[in-house]
Design a protein around this motif. Structure first.
Motif, mmCIF file in Angstrom:
data_model
loop_
_atom_site.group_PDB
_atom_site.id
_atom_site.type_symbol
_atom_site.label_atom_id
_atom_site.label_comp_id
_atom_site.label_asym_id
_atom_site.label_seq_id
_atom_site.Cartn_x
_atom_site.Cartn_y
_atom_site.Cartn_z
ATOM 1 N N ASP A 56 0.799 -1.217 0.000
ATOM 2 C CA ASP A 56 0.000 0.000 0.000
ATOM 3 C C ASP A 56 0.837 1.275 0.000
ATOM 4 O OD1 ASP A 56 0.747 -0.417 2.631
ATOM 5 O OD2 ASP A 56 -1.272 -0.431 3.429
ATOM 6 N N TYR A 134 -4.212 6.254 2.958
ATOM 7 C CA TYR A 134 -5.473 6.250 3.695
ATOM 8 C C TYR A 134 -5.358 5.313 4.886
ATOM 9 C CZ TYR A 134 -7.194 8.490 -0.496
ATOM 10 O OH TYR A 134 -7.360 9.366 -1.540
ATOM 11 N N ASP A 135 -5.895 5.751 5.999
ATOM 12 C CA ASP A 135 -5.848 4.939 7.209
ATOM 13 C C ASP A 135 -7.127 5.174 7.994
ATOM 14 O OD1 ASP A 135 -4.841 3.169 9.061
ATOM 15 O OD2 ASP A 135 -2.998 4.281 9.413
ATOM 16 N N GLN A 136 -7.288 4.457 9.070
ATOM 17 C CA GLN A 136 -8.447 4.633 9.951
ATOM 18 C C GLN A 136 -7.963 4.825 11.366
ATOM 19 O OE1 GLN A 136 -11.124 1.341 9.615
ATOM 20 N NE2 GLN A 136 -11.848 1.937 7.607
ATOM 21 N N ASP A 137 -8.680 5.674 12.104
ATOM 22 C CA ASP A 137 -8.342 5.835 13.516
ATOM 23 C C ASP A 137 -9.008 4.727 14.322
ATOM 24 O OD1 ASP A 137 -11.037 6.552 13.922
ATOM 25 O OD2 ASP A 137 -10.606 8.676 14.144
ATOM 26 N N GLY A 140 -12.611 3.916 13.624
ATOM 27 C CA GLY A 140 -13.004 3.512 12.280
ATOM 28 C C GLY A 140 -13.197 4.664 11.313
ATOM 29 N N ARG A 141 -12.904 5.889 11.734
ATOM 30 C CA ARG A 141 -13.023 7.046 10.833
ATOM 31 C C ARG A 141 -11.805 7.085 9.908
ATOM 32 N NH1 ARG A 141 -14.648 10.087 15.889
ATOM 33 N NH2 ARG A 141 -12.392 10.178 16.091
ATOM 34 N N GLU A 142 -12.083 7.226 8.622
ATOM 35 C CA GLU A 142 -10.997 7.250 7.649
ATOM 36 C C GLU A 142 -10.379 8.637 7.573
ATOM 37 O OE1 GLU A 142 -11.187 6.962 3.056
ATOM 38 O OE2 GLU A 142 -10.954 4.899 3.780
ATOM 39 N N PHE A 143 -9.066 8.685 7.428
ATOM 40 C CA PHE A 143 -8.371 9.938 7.197
ATOM 41 C C PHE A 143 -7.274 9.684 6.176
ATOM 42 C CE2 PHE A 143 -6.221 7.879 10.699
ATOM 43 C CZ PHE A 143 -4.872 8.077 10.452
ATOM 44 N N SER A 144 -6.804 10.733 5.578
ATOM 45 C CA SER A 144 -5.763 10.576 4.559
ATOM 46 C C SER A 144 -4.618 11.536 4.838
ATOM 47 C CB SER A 144 -6.342 10.836 3.168
ATOM 48 O OG SER A 144 -6.836 12.160 3.088
#
Length: 161
Positions: A56, A134-137, A140-144
């Protein structure tokens, strides 16, 4: 367990992955040279799909361009190595994991990869959007964010680890 490996500048080939829990995941990470993400490519049969596994961070780590996706997605490039693998796609909540493919099935997919995934010539560079990670905290909220490799400054630490 059989899967298909594509590497920059080489023809696709059948690889054998260990099927044991834990060693399977580790073998994939070793082949792809780090953490990986999976994209469902298409459904082979109800409940089972062919997935493409890629590092990734391949584009931002400067891995070589490999192949272009087919058709309307030809602007999208696979950087570094990739593995095509059969797996349950979540349609049946009681079935999960990857599946072995026969040699004949692998050979059929290899021919299709050669025909439809154009090999890169090595001059391709990542687009700006290819370097967004892209990842998740923990909720479960996605952030980039944009991953940028830098040279580490030389620091003298009083008490290094």
């Amino acid at each position: 367990m059989r899967a298909i490996l594509i590497e920059p500048g080489k023809d696709p080939e059948i690889i054998y992955l260990p099927a044991g829990n834990g060693v399977h995941e580790e073998a994939i990470q070793d082949i792809l040279e780090g953490n990986y993400g999976a994209v469902e490519f298409f459904e082979i049969q109800p409940g089972i799909s062919l997935f493409i596994l890629v590092n990734d961070l391949a584009a931002v780590l400067g891995m070589k361009p490999n192949r272009r996706f087919p058709g309307a997605d030809s602007d999208n490039i696979i950087f570094g190595k990739a593995i095509f693998i059969a797996a349950y796609n979540g349609a049946d909540e009681h079935s999960e994991g990857t599946l072995d493919m026969s040699v004949e099935t692998c050979m059929m997919f290899i021919e299709q990869i050669k025909l439809h995934f154009a090999a890169c010539d090595g001059t391709e560079r990542p687009r700006p959007e290819d370097t967004v990670y892209y990842d998740q905290d923990e909720n479960g909220r996605e952030f980039s964010y944009r991953w940028i490799e830098i040279t580490s400054p030389l620091l003298k630490l009083e008490n290094p680890m």
